[in-house]
Design a protein around this motif. Structure first.
Motif, mmCIF file in Angstrom:
data_model
loop_
_atom_site.group_PDB
_atom_site.id
_atom_site.type_symbol
_atom_site.label_atom_id
_atom_site.label_comp_id
_atom_site.label_asym_id
_atom_site.label_seq_id
_atom_site.Cartn_x
_atom_site.Cartn_y
_atom_site.Cartn_z
ATOM 1 N N ALA A 5 1.248 -1.217 -0.122
ATOM 2 C CA ALA A 5 -0.130 0.419 0.005
ATOM 3 C C ALA A 5 0.472 1.421 -0.045
ATOM 4 O O ALA A 5 1.831 1.341 0.676
ATOM 5 N N CYS A 6 0.683 2.621 -1.183
ATOM 6 C CA CYS A 6 1.750 3.098 -0.710
ATOM 7 C C CYS A 6 1.012 4.887 -0.702
ATOM 8 O O CYS A 6 -0.739 4.711 -1.137
ATOM 9 N N LEU A 7 0.733 5.636 0.255
ATOM 10 C CA LEU A 7 0.459 6.856 0.624
ATOM 11 C C LEU A 7 0.789 7.883 0.663
ATOM 12 O O LEU A 7 2.339 8.069 0.683
ATOM 13 N N ASP A 28 1.140 -6.483 1.853
ATOM 14 C CA ASP A 28 2.625 -6.946 3.172
ATOM 15 C C ASP A 28 3.261 -6.052 3.602
ATOM 16 O O ASP A 28 3.756 -6.338 4.330
ATOM 17 N N GLU A 29 3.143 -4.921 3.065
ATOM 18 C CA GLU A 29 4.190 -3.599 2.962
ATOM 19 C C GLU A 29 3.159 -2.681 2.860
ATOM 20 O O GLU A 29 2.339 -2.598 2.408
ATOM 21 N N VAL A 30 3.551 -1.541 3.950
ATOM 22 C CA VAL A 30 3.229 -0.097 3.445
ATOM 23 C C VAL A 30 4.027 0.399 3.541
ATOM 24 O O VAL A 30 4.867 1.341 4.048
ATOM 25 N N VAL A 31 3.760 1.971 2.730
ATOM 26 C CA VAL A 31 5.314 2.831 2.369
ATOM 27 C C VAL A 31 3.809 3.903 2.014
ATOM 28 O O VAL A 31 2.996 4.528 1.177
ATOM 29 N N VAL A 32 4.757 4.839 3.548
ATOM 30 C CA VAL A 32 3.741 6.613 3.799
ATOM 31 C C VAL A 32 5.303 7.502 3.483
ATOM 32 O O VAL A 32 5.862 7.456 3.755
ATOM 33 N N ALA A 70 8.429 3.750 -5.905
ATOM 34 C CA ALA A 70 9.734 3.606 -6.011
ATOM 35 C C ALA A 70 10.419 3.139 -4.986
ATOM 36 O O ALA A 70 11.517 1.736 -4.911
ATOM 37 N N ALA A 71 9.693 3.550 -3.769
ATOM 38 C CA ALA A 71 10.724 2.433 -2.555
ATOM 39 C C ALA A 71 9.242 1.206 -2.571
ATOM 40 O O ALA A 71 9.846 0.023 -1.622
ATOM 41 N N ALA A 72 8.248 0.825 -2.988
ATOM 42 C CA ALA A 72 7.830 -0.964 -2.628
ATOM 43 C C ALA A 72 8.518 -1.344 -2.827
ATOM 44 O O ALA A 72 9.548 -1.461 -4.510
ATOM 45 N N ARG A 73 8.565 -2.486 -2.789
ATOM 46 C CA ARG A 73 9.008 -4.209 -3.360
ATOM 47 C C ARG A 73 7.748 -4.937 -3.561
ATOM 48 O O ARG A 73 8.183 -5.938 -4.351
#
Length: 335
Positions: A5-7, A28-32, A70-73
């Motif tokens: 999830a990207c915010l 599975d992962e969250v990027v803020v 760009a930070a998500a995997r």
């Protein structure tokens, strides 16, 4: 099938925690990406164990979203905002992703918009997409693109994932966001007008963004100018239909009912949904003191879906139909 999830956020301490809690069973992962909060937004993000990045606000929503992307995997990315809540079943969501063949690069997620300012409605947007090769484009009303083309998406089952948009009840916040979006849309258009290499479709999209933003900000003349310019640039297609719809709504609100009726006719001839055009015509006729004609226009209307794909709650339709019926009956009794 991993999901990130990207915010992007700024001063969202009152919304962010509940949004992140809703994501916990699904991703599975969250990027803020925090674009300059002055409240406890960053502390809320850290408390939830997300990957927190900071980036100065540059007046470009796509740029900020691309930093998060760009930070998500993960294999798939869900784009969500702090004032939205996700609901669904993680297992069902992953089953649908795993079943998607290589031709599916995005899913259109169903949204319920509960913002009281505009009335409840639902719509779909391609907010869940494959990370590889995707990027965001547009300073405002940004969209996901791949290989230079907008990502569309196939419908995702609501049981797997559905998102509710709460909106903002603070009028000052709402007005501030509308004014900001109007500035960004204007900046985007001016930059494109200054570049002779800007293709016509990109210019038309910016005019549509400006028109939408001006409507939200209450700048009706700016909206009319932008939407008319788009209609001169393109004489068919999705953007033309959306511009014609917005322009018709402005004319109804402004009391220019004959102009609205003419535009509604153009929308129908240009491929607009007949039931939606009936809804527009019914409003224009009813508000111009012709309730019997309005009832005739509304008679075949069973659903209200605008050219942008927004499904509006039937309550407004039924209330307006009942009002026209009462007025028509009153007119017949007093004739």
């Amino acid at each position: 099938m991993s999901i990130a999830a990207c915010l992007i956020v700024k001063d969202e301490e009152s919304h962010l925690g509940a949004c992140l809690d809703s994501l916990r069973p699904l991703v599975d992962e969250v990027v803020v990406v925090d674009t300059g909060s002055s409240d406890a937004t960053a502390a809320v993000a850290r408390a939830h164990g997300v990957l927190l990045l900071s980036q100065a606000w540059t007046g470009d929503f796509a740029a900020a979203r691309n930093t998060a992307l760009a930070a998500a995997r993960a294999d798939w990315v869900l784009s969500i905002d702090a004032d939205e809540r996700a609901a669904g079943t993680g297992a069902a969501l992953r089953r649908q992703l795993a079943a998607a063949d290589g031709s599916v690069d995005a899913f259109a997620v169903e949204f319920d918009d509960l913002d009281a300012r505009s009335g409840a409605y639902s719509f779909r947007a391609p907010r869940l997409f494959r990370r590889a090769g995707a990027r965001w484009a547009g300073r405002v009303h940004e969209r996901v693109v791949r290989a230079g083309r907008d990502v569309r998406g196939v419908d995702l089952a609501p049981a797997a994932l559905r998102i509710t948009h709460l909106g903002y009840r603070d009028l000052e916040t709402v007005q501030g966001k509308a004014a900001r979006n109007l500035r960004l849309a204007g900046d985007q258009l001016q930059a494109q007008l200054g570049d002779p290499a800007t293709p016509g479709p990109a210019l038309a999209l910016s005019l549509l963004d400006l028109g939408r933003s001006a409507l939200s900000a209450g700048e009706l003349q700016t909206a009319v100018d932008a939407l008319e310019a788009l209609r001169e640039l393109e004489d068919a297609g999705d953007r033309w239909r959306r511009a014609t719809d917005f322009l018709t709504r402005v004319m109804i609100v402004a009391g220019e009912h004959e102009v609205a009726l003419h535009l509604a006719g153009e929308l129908l001839a240009g491929g607009g949904d007949a039931e939606y055009v009936g809804w527009l015509r019914g409003q224009a006729l009813g508000l111009s003191g012709r309730p019997a004609e309005a009832l005739a226009a509304l008679a075949p209307v069973r659903r209200v879906v605008d050219p942008g794909g927004c499904h509006y709650a039937p309550a407004a339709l039924e209330e307006f139909r009942a009002l026209c019926g009462d007025l028509a009956a009153l007119g017949a009794r007093t004739a």
